[in-house]
Design a protein around this motif. Structure first.
Motif, PDB file in Angstrom:
ATOM      1  N   GLY A 130       0.716  -1.287   0.075  1.00 31.27           N
ATOM      2  CA  GLY A 130      -0.023  -0.159  -0.061  1.00 31.27           C
ATOM      3  C   GLY A 130       0.944   1.265   0.037  1.00 31.27           C
ATOM      4  N   PHE A 131       0.147   2.396   0.371  1.00 35.01           N
ATOM      5  CA  PHE A 131       0.801   3.364   0.515  1.00 35.01           C
ATOM      6  C   PHE A 131       1.091   4.305   1.717  1.00 35.01           C
ATOM      7  N   SER A 132       1.639   3.366   2.684  1.00 32.37           N
ATOM      8  CA  SER A 132       1.867   3.846   3.947  1.00 32.37           C
ATOM      9  C   SER A 132       3.054   4.634   4.164  1.00 32.37           C
ATOM     10  N   PRO A 133       3.325   5.446   5.171  1.00 31.13           N
ATOM     11  CA  PRO A 133       4.691   6.423   5.119  1.00 31.13           C
ATOM     12  C   PRO A 133       5.796   5.622   4.959  1.00 31.13           C
ATOM     13  N   GLY A 134       6.142   4.412   5.529  1.00 31.85           N
ATOM     14  CA  GLY A 134       7.399   3.598   5.234  1.00 31.85           C
ATOM     15  C   GLY A 134       7.381   3.064   3.910  1.00 31.85           C
ATOM     16  N   ALA A 135       6.267   2.999   3.114  1.00 35.34           N
ATOM     17  CA  ALA A 135       6.470   2.825   1.759  1.00 35.34           C
ATOM     18  C   ALA A 135       6.764   3.841   0.946  1.00 35.34           C
ATOM     19  N   LEU A 136       6.147   5.034   1.316  1.00 32.39           N
ATOM     20  CA  LEU A 136       6.328   6.313   0.441  1.00 32.39           C
ATOM     21  C   LEU A 136       7.846   6.679   0.789  1.00 32.39           C
ATOM     22  N   GLY A 137       8.343   6.288   1.955  1.00 33.12           N
ATOM     23  CA  GLY A 137       9.699   6.791   2.242  1.00 33.12           C
ATOM     24  C   GLY A 137      10.746   5.832   1.388  1.00 33.12           C
ATOM     25  N   LYS A 138      10.488   4.485   1.338  1.00 34.68           N
ATOM     26  CA  LYS A 138      11.040   3.617   0.208  1.00 34.68           C
ATOM     27  C   LYS A 138      11.031   3.951  -1.103  1.00 34.68           C
ATOM     28  N   LEU A 139      10.026   4.785  -1.391  1.00 31.20           N
ATOM     29  CA  LEU A 139       9.794   4.916  -2.864  1.00 31.20           C
ATOM     30  C   LEU A 139      10.768   5.905  -3.182  1.00 31.20           C
TER      31      LEU A 139
END
Length: 305
Positions: free
Chosen positions: A260-269
């Motif tokens: 999904g688009f969690s803060p952790g995922a967005l940081g890794k993006l």
């Protein structure tokens, strides 16, 4: 008239998230008869045509070899597939032939009409024409995939996206293009696989990155393989890419895959985009050399090059 005959609200909601099977009507179209396939093989860019052969042992994935079709006509190529042990892969047919582009638009319009919120891009509509008893070894794909059977029959094994079928480090290597998509297979894993027998008019799709392998029945097989991305799938691919960078550059031991688009995922993006911009990771996939050509006299035979 719908291409897929058994959409349900439940299947629409689960599409791209779970392994699903569908009934379709594409196999009834003249496009996929002998004349249509011969024309396809004549018109498809010859330099992009994938020609492969392989051994019979499902564990011997290194027997997968690339070949050349030379200047054989479409009718001769189809004859070679009917009489030999080859796998013809016509990637991105939708980018080269307008009728396949139109077919792709038709398929994706229907998918988006039935799957709530679905948005797709990076669409690859590929044709597969393969010989009796040919196989594709254990591998996984980075995009989402759906496989549509048009002629013949094949068996597909789909495995969970988890250890021991594929570990995080192996997944990272594939996404980073450090290795090819094929990797070692243990026959004991079949006990954990979902098995699908595809006949004309059946389609199967599976969860992103699910390892799978395929064995043809004793006849010519023709299939449509569709790869595509969604925003969620692209995010997952970038998270896995970032995990690989963090493991290699910062020594992270067990970087987690966030969905999904969690803060952790967005940081890794952001990490993935930065690493790609700086070219921190250099792809080094296994590139198969051309090792054989199709014999113009005996179409079921292969000649070394």
């Amino acid at each position: 008239m719908s291409i897929i005959k058994d959409w349900t609200p439940e299947k629409g909601c689960a599409f791209t998230k779970q392994n699903l099977t569908f009934q379709h009507g594409l196999h009834e179209r003249p496009l996929f008869g002998d004349a249509g396939l011969e024309e396809l093989l004549d018109r498809y860019p010859r330099e992009k045509l994938g020609v492969f052969t392989m051994g019979e042992d499902p564990e011997a994935w290194t027997t997968w070899r690339r070949g050349s079709a030379g200047t054989l006509s479409g009718s001769k190529l189809l004859e070679a597939a009917q009489s030999g042990r080859i796998w013809l892969n016509l990637r991105e047919t939708n980018l080269h032939l307008p009728e396949y582009a139109a077919l792709g638009d038709e398929i994706f319009a229907e998918k988006q009409a039935h799957a709530p919120g679905l948005r797709t891009f990076k669409r690859d509509l590929g044709m597969l024409i393969s010989s009796a008893n040919a196989q594709v070894f254990y591998h996984l794909d980075v995009p989402l995939v759906s496989l549509w059977q048009l002629r013949g029959q094949k068996r597909v094994w789909v495995y969970p996206v988890a250890d021991p079928y594929v570990g995080d480090e192996a997944l990272e290597k594939i996404v980073l293009k450090e290795t090819a998509e094929q990797f070692a297979f243990n026959p004991a894993w079949d006990k954990g696989a979902a098995v699908y027998d595809l006949t004309p008019g059946k389609m199967v799709t599976w969860a992103q990155n699910a390892p799978h392998r395929i064995e043809n029945g004793p006849m010519l097989n023709v299939s449509l393989s569709i790869e595509f991305m969604t925003p969620q799938a692209l995010m997952r691919a970038n998270v896995i890419y970032a995990n690989g960078v963090l493991r290699r550059r910062l020594g992270a031991q067990r970087p987690r895959i966030q969905n999904g688009f969690s803060p952790g995922a967005l940081g890794k993006l952001a990490v993935a985009r930065g690493a790609k911009a700086l070219k921190l990771q250099k792809p080094n996939p296994r590139v198969l050399p051309t090792s054989f050509k199709l014999d113009t006299e005996r179409l079921g035979s292969l000649l070394p090059v």
